[in-house]
Write a protein that holds these residues in place. Structure first.
Motif, PDB file in Angstrom:
ATOM      1  N   THR A 116     -44.180 -15.799  49.248  1.00  0.00           N
ATOM      2  CA  THR A 116     -43.428 -16.963  49.334  1.00  0.00           C
ATOM      3  C   THR A 116     -44.176 -18.266  48.216  1.00  0.00           C
ATOM      4  O   THR A 116     -43.857 -18.757  47.584  1.00  0.00           O
ATOM      5  CB  THR A 116     -42.605 -17.429  50.506  1.00  0.00           C
ATOM      6  N   GLN A 117     -45.374 -18.279  48.677  1.00  0.00           N
ATOM      7  CA  GLN A 117     -46.275 -19.366  48.343  1.00  0.00           C
ATOM      8  C   GLN A 117     -46.514 -18.985  46.830  1.00  0.00           C
ATOM      9  O   GLN A 117     -46.542 -19.874  46.175  1.00  0.00           O
ATOM     10  CB  GLN A 117     -47.533 -19.303  49.177  1.00  0.00           C
ATOM     11  N   VAL A 118     -46.909 -17.788  46.382  1.00  0.00           N
ATOM     12  CA  VAL A 118     -47.384 -17.674  45.169  1.00  0.00           C
ATOM     13  C   VAL A 118     -46.268 -17.328  44.248  1.00  0.00           C
ATOM     14  O   VAL A 118     -46.245 -18.083  42.982  1.00  0.00           O
ATOM     15  CB  VAL A 118     -48.284 -16.326  45.111  1.00  0.00           C
ATOM     16  N   ASN A 119     -45.387 -16.667  44.675  1.00  0.00           N
ATOM     17  CA  ASN A 119     -43.861 -16.109  43.957  1.00  0.00           C
ATOM     18  C   ASN A 119     -43.009 -17.598  43.498  1.00  0.00           C
ATOM     19  O   ASN A 119     -42.599 -17.584  42.451  1.00  0.00           O
ATOM     20  CB  ASN A 119     -43.230 -15.231  44.308  1.00  0.00           C
ATOM     21  N   TYR A 120     -42.931 -18.319  44.541  1.00  0.00           N
ATOM     22  CA  TYR A 120     -42.100 -19.482  44.227  1.00  0.00           C
ATOM     23  C   TYR A 120     -42.843 -20.778  44.297  1.00  0.00           C
ATOM     24  O   TYR A 120     -42.565 -21.392  43.210  1.00  0.00           O
ATOM     25  CB  TYR A 120     -41.009 -19.333  45.598  1.00  0.00           C
ATOM     26  N   PHE A 121     -43.263 -21.076  45.311  1.00  0.00           N
ATOM     27  CA  PHE A 121     -44.124 -22.552  45.415  1.00  0.00           C
ATOM     28  C   PHE A 121     -45.013 -22.846  44.375  1.00  0.00           C
ATOM     29  O   PHE A 121     -44.880 -23.836  43.453  1.00  0.00           O
ATOM     30  CB  PHE A 121     -44.511 -22.787  46.678  1.00  0.00           C
ATOM     31  N   ALA A 122     -45.767 -21.767  43.959  1.00  0.00           N
ATOM     32  CA  ALA A 122     -46.969 -21.906  42.883  1.00  0.00           C
ATOM     33  C   ALA A 122     -46.040 -22.035  41.500  1.00  0.00           C
ATOM     34  O   ALA A 122     -46.450 -22.900  40.796  1.00  0.00           O
ATOM     35  CB  ALA A 122     -47.926 -20.701  42.820  1.00  0.00           C
ATOM     36  N   ALA A 123     -44.845 -21.263  41.275  1.00  0.00           N
ATOM     37  CA  ALA A 123     -44.371 -21.345  40.095  1.00  0.00           C
ATOM     38  C   ALA A 123     -43.690 -22.733  39.848  1.00  0.00           C
ATOM     39  O   ALA A 123     -43.795 -23.384  38.744  1.00  0.00           O
ATOM     40  CB  ALA A 123     -43.450 -20.239  39.945  1.00  0.00           C
TER      41      ALA A 123
ATOM     42  N   ASP B 123     -33.066 -12.997  52.853  1.00  0.00           N
ATOM     43  CA  ASP B 123     -32.636 -13.927  53.959  1.00  0.00           C
ATOM     44  C   ASP B 123     -32.312 -15.170  53.486  1.00  0.00           C
ATOM     45  O   ASP B 123     -32.934 -15.919  52.450  1.00  0.00           O
ATOM     46  CB  ASP B 123     -33.852 -13.982  55.003  1.00  0.00           C
ATOM     47  N   PRO B 124     -30.930 -15.455  53.548  1.00  0.00           N
ATOM     48  CA  PRO B 124     -30.624 -16.965  52.962  1.00  0.00           C
ATOM     49  C   PRO B 124     -31.229 -18.112  53.225  1.00  0.00           C
ATOM     50  O   PRO B 124     -31.222 -19.037  52.648  1.00  0.00           O
ATOM     51  CB  PRO B 124     -29.057 -16.901  53.159  1.00  0.00           C
ATOM     52  N   ASP B 125     -31.742 -18.348  54.578  1.00  0.00           N
ATOM     53  CA  ASP B 125     -32.395 -19.429  55.079  1.00  0.00           C
ATOM     54  C   ASP B 125     -33.771 -19.557  54.435  1.00  0.00           C
ATOM     55  O   ASP B 125     -34.036 -20.693  54.190  1.00  0.00           O
ATOM     56  CB  ASP B 125     -32.389 -19.101  56.676  1.00  0.00           C
TER      57      ASP B 125
ATOM     58  N   ASP C 254     -39.010 -26.927  51.065  1.00  0.00           N
ATOM     59  CA  ASP C 254     -39.893 -26.960  52.386  1.00  0.00           C
ATOM     60  C   ASP C 254     -40.755 -25.776  52.571  1.00  0.00           C
ATOM     61  O   ASP C 254     -40.248 -24.647  53.154  1.00  0.00           O
ATOM     62  CB  ASP C 254     -38.634 -27.176  53.542  1.00  0.00           C
ATOM     63  N   GLU C 255     -42.068 -25.945  52.102  1.00  0.00           N
ATOM     64  CA  GLU C 255     -42.673 -24.604  52.240  1.00  0.00           C
ATOM     65  C   GLU C 255     -43.277 -24.408  53.752  1.00  0.00           C
ATOM     66  O   GLU C 255     -43.154 -22.986  53.809  1.00  0.00           O
ATOM     67  CB  GLU C 255     -44.050 -24.947  51.437  1.00  0.00           C
ATOM     68  N   VAL C 256     -43.422 -25.194  54.564  1.00  0.00           N
ATOM     69  CA  VAL C 256     -43.705 -24.998  55.745  1.00  0.00           C
ATOM     70  C   VAL C 256     -42.581 -24.017  56.473  1.00  0.00           C
ATOM     71  O   VAL C 256     -42.684 -22.970  57.205  1.00  0.00           O
ATOM     72  CB  VAL C 256     -44.107 -26.086  56.684  1.00  0.00           C
ATOM     73  N   LYS C 257     -41.354 -24.320  56.162  1.00  0.00           N
ATOM     74  CA  LYS C 257     -40.085 -23.800  57.052  1.00  0.00           C
ATOM     75  C   LYS C 257     -39.761 -22.433  56.134  1.00  0.00           C
ATOM     76  O   LYS C 257     -39.716 -21.296  57.022  1.00  0.00           O
ATOM     77  CB  LYS C 257     -38.921 -24.686  56.845  1.00  0.00           C
TER      78      LYS C 257
END
Ligand code: NAI
Length: 254
Positions: free
Chosen positions: A83-90, A121-123, A132-135
């Protein structure tokens, strides 16, 4: 010739994109965790901030294009790394270089996947889109299914791209996505070797309608087109380059 920046250029699809840009005579600044102009760990906020800072100083005159290609496959644990690399970093690096892209009317191609519409997972997807990276990370780690985190990261990234394409276009920047199927890269080798996923992936690979896996250059060809002026009317689009798998699985959804 232009100036382009990208992440994940060390191997696989990213290396093919980098090579094609260089072959066309462009300057390419590569960010990666290894073998790059800017070495940064994009799974961390500090790594992303450092990467953006470096891109801003190395391409102060502007960017003709940006390709956030770094990614982790569906066999990586903990799932939150995906999640961190594929979404938030992009997303954070695109936002970080937005004004450089505006300067030159540049364009962005994000790397989605044909697994994005296959269910996640939709959430966790919603938490990504709320930034909301933590969540988002807590949800995918609790589920403990890297494959779900992978599909979710790509679904969220593609939705982010489509939701933001209108506002970026108003600033003269086109956002688009390529959605590759199974491509022969180090990422795919790791998935094929994975105890839990390997056989499923091999069976799936046997059903590619055109009869073979993709090569990184075939994805790079599509990315080069989307970056170019020939694609000047293409905005918010998702191109599936997957040997026909998406059409096979979802013939009526487009
Ligand atoms: P790859 O493993 O060859 O390349 C991924 C690159 O990302 C590598 O250069 C790696 O060092 C870099 N990277 C990984 N974690 C990083 C981190 N924390 N910080 C900075 N850089 C990091 O994989 P591949 O297959 O070329 O993947 C490229 C993109 O294409 C990824 O976003 C992947 O999700 C996507 N994709 C790949 C498919 C495939 O079948 N290979 C299918 C659909 C999408």
């Amino acid at each position: 010739m232009g100036t382009y920046a990208m992440t994940g250029g060390a191997t696989g699809i990213g290396a093919a994109i980098q090579q094609q840009l260089v072959d066309e005579g462009h300057r390419v600044i590569v960010v990666d965790i290894k073998d790059a102009d800017v070495v940064a760990d994009l799974s961390t906020r500090q790594g992303r901030e450092y990467a953006v800072e470096e891109l801003r100083s190395r391409a102060a005159d502007g960017l003709d294009g940006y390709i956030p290609c770094a990614g982790l496959g569906p066999s990586v644990t903990p799932a939150s790394l995906i999640t961190q690399v594929n979404y938030f970093a992009a997303v954070e690096t695109i936002e970080g270089v937005k004004d450089l892209l505006i300067k030159k009317g540049g364009s962005v191609v994000v790397i989605s996947s044909n697994s994005a519409p296959m269910g996640a997972d939709p959430d966790s997807v919603e938490a990504c889109l709320q930034h909301d990276e933590v969540k988002a990370c807590a949800i995918v780690d609790q589920l403990g299914e890297p494959q779900n985190a992978y599909g979710g990261s790509k679904l969220a990234l593609t939705r982010w791209m489509r939701r933001n394409s209108t506002a970026y276009a108003a600033s003269g920047v086109r956002l688009n996505a390529v959605a590759p199927g199974i491509v022969r890269t180090p990422l795919t080798d790791k998935v094929m070797a994975d105890k839990a996923l390997g056989q499923v992936m091999k069976d799936f690979a046997d059903t590619v309608p055109v009869g073979s896996l993709g090569e990184p250059e075939q994805i790079a060809d599509a990315v080069m087109f989307m970056l170019s002026d020939k694609a000047s009317f293409m905005c918010g689009s998702v191109i599936f380059v997957d040997g026909g798998h998406d059409a096979m699985l979802r013939p009526d959804d487009f």
